[in-house]
Scaffold this active site. Structure first.
Site, PDB file in Angstrom:
ATOM      1  N   GLY A  12      -2.414   4.201   1.954  1.00  0.00           N
ATOM      2  CA  GLY A  12      -1.320   3.312   1.596  1.00  0.00           C
ATOM      3  C   GLY A  12      -0.725   2.702   2.851  1.00  0.00           C
ATOM      4  O   GLY A  12      -1.408   2.550   3.868  1.00  0.00           O
ATOM      5  N   CYS A  13       0.547   2.377   2.813  1.00  0.00           N
ATOM      6  CA  CYS A  13       1.229   1.761   3.952  1.00  0.00           C
ATOM      7  C   CYS A  13       1.056   2.618   5.196  1.00  0.00           C
ATOM      8  O   CYS A  13       1.354   3.808   5.196  1.00  0.00           O
ATOM      9  CB  CYS A  13       2.713   1.586   3.631  1.00  0.00           C
ATOM     10  N   TYR A  14       0.590   1.999   6.263  1.00  0.00           N
ATOM     11  CA  TYR A  14       0.258   2.785   7.450  1.00  0.00           C
ATOM     12  C   TYR A  14       1.466   3.346   8.185  1.00  0.00           C
ATOM     13  O   TYR A  14       1.348   4.270   8.969  1.00  0.00           O
ATOM     14  CB  TYR A  14      -0.668   2.052   8.387  1.00  0.00           C
TER      15      TYR A  14
END
Length: 186
Positions: A12-14
């Site tokens: 997902g969002c890093y």
């Protein structure tokens, strides 16, 4: 056989991936991470070269937001890191983590050698057995859909994206612990 010390994780969002791995994993295993950087990697070796953040966010490039990690002692920490990776994101939601949807938010383990891939697949199989047996019930679905494949060219994100949640403690993060200890099948 000695493991490579680099891998890339898409969860997902890093920003959250970086926070959980660099901060929380190292609380469990001090000095396990040599370096870490957020950026982009595509499973397709022929994908667009050097995509921008906006291009990746559009979902049109095939790149995944990843954390590239270099371990100090991969023989000691690689398998532990893969288990930890499955603890803070939902690997059962294909191309989605929470509100973030698209191929750029896929659950991915990009491996640098065959031995890493073997271990990552073993851990993924163990996790699927735990989900099937009802030992892990905190995921949205019943099938672990994490992809595991060879590492490709890594494109680091711009400096403002590195260590983002350290610089912006109330910044966006959809990650959370789904479970804190790896369960036993017995």
């Amino acid at each position: 056989m000695t493991l490579s010390n680099t891998l890339a994780l898409g969860a997902g969002c890093y920003w959250g991936t970086e926070k959980y791995v660099v901060n929380d994993f190292q609380k469990r295993f001090p000095d396990s991470i040599k370096t870490a950087a957020v950026g982009f990697m595509s499973p397709d070796p022929d994908a667009m070269k050097d995509p921008s953040y906006r291009q990746v966010c559009s979902g049109s490039t095939g790149h995944v937001e990843v954390l590239q990690v270099e371990l100090n002692d991969p023989d000691k920490h690689f398998e532990e890191l893969i288990k930890f990776f499955f603890m803070f994101h939902d690997p059962t939601t294909k191309d989605r983590q929470g509100n973030d949807a698209g191929t750029q938010y896929a659950s991915w383990v990009f491996c640098s050698d065959d031995e890493q891939a073997k271990i990552a697949n073993k851990v993924k199989g163990e996790l699927q057995s735990l989900v099937t047996a009802g030992k892990v019930t905190s995921y949205s679905e019943g099938t672990v859909s994490t992809d595991i494949g060879p590492s490709q060219l890594f494109y680091p994100a711009h400096a403002e994206h590195q260590e983002y949640l350290d610089k912006n403690p109330s910044g966006y993060c959809n990650h959370r612990f789904r479970f804190r200890e790896w369960p036993s099948l017995n």
